[in-house]
Design a protein around this motif. Structure first.
Motif, PDB file in Angstrom:
ATOM      1  N   ARG A  12       0.821  -1.212   0.000  1.00 17.47           N
ATOM      2  CA  ARG A  12       0.000   0.000   0.000  1.00 17.47           C
ATOM      3  C   ARG A  12       0.860   1.270   0.000  1.00 17.47           C
ATOM      4  NH1 ARG A  12      -2.107   3.237   3.942  1.00 17.47           N
ATOM      5  NH2 ARG A  12      -4.144   4.175   3.512  1.00 17.47           N
ATOM      6  N   LEU A  23      -2.148   2.223  -3.202  1.00 12.67           N
ATOM      7  CA  LEU A  23      -2.868   2.683  -2.008  1.00 12.67           C
ATOM      8  C   LEU A  23      -4.361   2.795  -2.293  1.00 12.67           C
ATOM      9  CD1 LEU A  23      -1.787   5.457   0.435  1.00 12.67           C
ATOM     10  CD2 LEU A  23      -4.045   5.580  -0.600  1.00 12.67           C
ATOM     11  N   ASN A  24      -4.725   3.457  -3.385  1.00 13.89           N
ATOM     12  CA  ASN A  24      -6.139   3.647  -3.716  1.00 13.89           C
ATOM     13  C   ASN A  24      -6.824   2.316  -4.038  1.00 13.89           C
ATOM     14  OD1 ASN A  24      -5.924   6.421  -3.374  1.00 13.89           O
ATOM     15  ND2 ASN A  24      -5.419   6.789  -5.526  1.00 13.89           N
ATOM     16  N   ASP A  41      -7.375   0.395  -0.727  1.00 16.15           N
ATOM     17  CA  ASP A  41      -8.384   1.041   0.120  1.00 16.15           C
ATOM     18  C   ASP A  41      -9.791   0.875  -0.435  1.00 16.15           C
ATOM     19  OD1 ASP A  41      -6.351   1.781   1.744  1.00 16.15           O
ATOM     20  OD2 ASP A  41      -6.446   3.931   1.330  1.00 16.15           O
ATOM     21  N   ARG A  42      -9.922   0.683  -1.735  1.00 17.20           N
ATOM     22  CA  ARG A  42     -11.251   0.514  -2.341  1.00 17.20           C
ATOM     23  C   ARG A  42     -11.713  -0.935  -2.362  1.00 17.20           C
ATOM     24  NH1 ARG A  42      -9.466   4.562  -6.235  1.00 17.20           N
ATOM     25  NH2 ARG A  42      -8.825   2.861  -7.612  1.00 17.20           N
ATOM     26  N   ARG A  91      -6.412   6.682  11.160  1.00 19.67           N
ATOM     27  CA  ARG A  91      -6.401   5.990   9.866  1.00 19.67           C
ATOM     28  C   ARG A  91      -5.713   4.630   9.979  1.00 19.67           C
ATOM     29  NH1 ARG A  91      -8.771   4.133   5.642  1.00 19.67           N
ATOM     30  NH2 ARG A  91      -7.494   4.011   3.764  1.00 19.67           N
ATOM     31  N   GLU A  95      -8.086   2.320  11.627  1.00 20.61           N
ATOM     32  CA  GLU A  95      -9.129   1.951  10.662  1.00 20.61           C
ATOM     33  C   GLU A  95      -8.649   0.820   9.757  1.00 20.61           C
ATOM     34  OE1 GLU A  95     -11.291   3.934   6.753  1.00 20.61           O
ATOM     35  OE2 GLU A  95     -10.543   5.251   8.337  1.00 20.61           O
ATOM     36  N   LEU A  96      -7.401   0.904   9.282  1.00 21.83           N
ATOM     37  CA  LEU A  96      -6.856  -0.145   8.418  1.00 21.83           C
ATOM     38  C   LEU A  96      -6.746  -1.469   9.152  1.00 21.83           C
ATOM     39  CD1 LEU A  96      -4.056   1.688   6.410  1.00 21.83           C
ATOM     40  CD2 LEU A  96      -6.049   0.512   5.466  1.00 21.83           C
ATOM     41  N   LYS A 104     -10.075  -2.920   9.455  1.00 25.20           N
ATOM     42  CA  LYS A 104     -10.563  -3.332   8.134  1.00 25.20           C
ATOM     43  C   LYS A 104     -10.054  -4.730   7.789  1.00 25.20           C
ATOM     44  CE  LYS A 104     -10.386  -1.742   3.274  1.00 25.20           C
ATOM     45  NZ  LYS A 104     -11.815  -1.550   2.997  1.00 25.20           N
TER      46      LYS A 104
END
Length: 323
Positions: free
Chosen positions: A22, A29-30, A33-34, A99, A102-103, A106
């Motif tokens: 990431r 990264l994007n 995250d998606r 953040r 959060e990861l 997730k």
């Protein structure tokens, strides 16, 4: 690289490898995250803890008991992971810490043994900035923390409520609510209405819990806490509830505004006295071996499920349907 190929690569990696990937470039990264949570590997952590003090400290422990420490320093504007420090440049330290949490959540698919949130908001306003950030993050990810034990340290109902409603009530067994000062008075009217409170097995709240009634704790197999006051009606309600609850273990609470409760001996019979304690014993419904014991001393009351053999000689045991 086609998206399907990337998805298959990521599914075969472990949590740390995905975090490393990431950081390679913004496209990775994007993409990560998606991704749907189901396409990400399980981080496999057993414990998560975050503490707000001079710095923000995030500690995670894996199933092999290996610990990983993140330290976010506002004074240095940096993040340290297991001793390796990175400058955050123009990024906000609190935003980066939230953040990262959060990861981690997730990637967490298995149930945690324990989650610990030390908000340390005594010096802050009722709605401390860190509590607000955590609350916003949990609302954003729209998922529950799968954990067996949940520990929250805060000095306000808002602080507790910034975490508690976002834990999974189906996995949550034990709730431990702590203030920084045990003499604090904290409103409980929102907390006791949560699904997490209603479904938990054991709860400890070691502060003066305002607007909490005996009806709010009678379903629990274990409770420890402090209440502003208690009446004989409350004690008798708990007695009648506990002798019909096969899962009950203990309920201990201290009372701030202590006054001698009249009518106990008139209804329950004389107490058995030993040293400074008074004891009453009651048979539990549909059991020949289990006894409900109540011991009291001034402002402390302890209901406990005990064995018949543990009742002292000379103590009377009342029938379970004693009025």
């Amino acid at each position: 690289m086609p998206a399907l190929v990337m998805e298959n690569i990521i599914k075969s990696l472990d949590f740390r490898s995905v975090l490393t990937l990431r950081q390679v470039c913004r496209d990775f990264l994007n993409f990560i995250d998606r991704l749907n949570d189901s396409k990400l590997p399980d981080s496999g952590f057993s414990k998560i803890g975050i503490r707000l003090n001079k710095d923000i400290c995030l500690k995670i422990e894996d199933q092999d008991c290996r610990q990983h420490h993140f330290i976010y320093s506002e004074s240095d504007n940096s993040r340290s992971y297991n001793g390796k420090t990175t400058t955050l440049e123009n990024l906000n330290v609190m935003d980066v810490a939230v953040r990262d949490l959060e990861l981690i959540l997730k990637f967490q698919k298995s149930t945690l043994n324990c989650s610990n949130f030390d908000l340390n908001d005594f010096q802050h306003s009722k709605e401390s900035p860190f509590s607000v950030e955590l609350n916003n993050m949990f609302r954003k990810i729209n998922r529950k923390i799968k954990t067996k034990d949940l520990v929250i340290i805060s000095d306000s109902q808002f602080g507790f409520m910034s975490i508690l409603p976002f834990s999974d009530p189906e996995t949550l067994e034990f709730i431990d609510l702590h203030p920084t000062d045990h003499e604090m008075q904290i409103e409980m009217d929102e907390i006791v209405k949560t699904e997490q409170w209603r479904k938990a097995k054991k709860i400890h709240c070691i502060f003066y819990a305002l607007n909490m009634t005996v009806e709010d704790i009678c379903h629990l197999s274990g409770f420890g806490g402090t209440m502003p006051s208690i009446s004989f009606r409350d004690l008798d309600f708990l007695r009648k509830t506990f002798i019909t609850n096969s899962n009950f273990e203990y309920s201990e609470f201290a009372v701030r505004d202590f006054e001698k409760i009249e009518g106990i001996s008139d209804t329950w019979g004389p107490a058995f006295h030993s040293e400074y304690w008074s004891y009453w014993y009651f048979r539990i419904k549909d059991s020949n071996e289990k006894i409900l014991g109540l011991k009291s001393q001034e402002n402390i009351y302890l209901f406990q499920n005990i064995e018949l053999n543990d009742v002292p000689n000379g103590a009377a045991v009342q029938d379970y349907n004693k009025n």
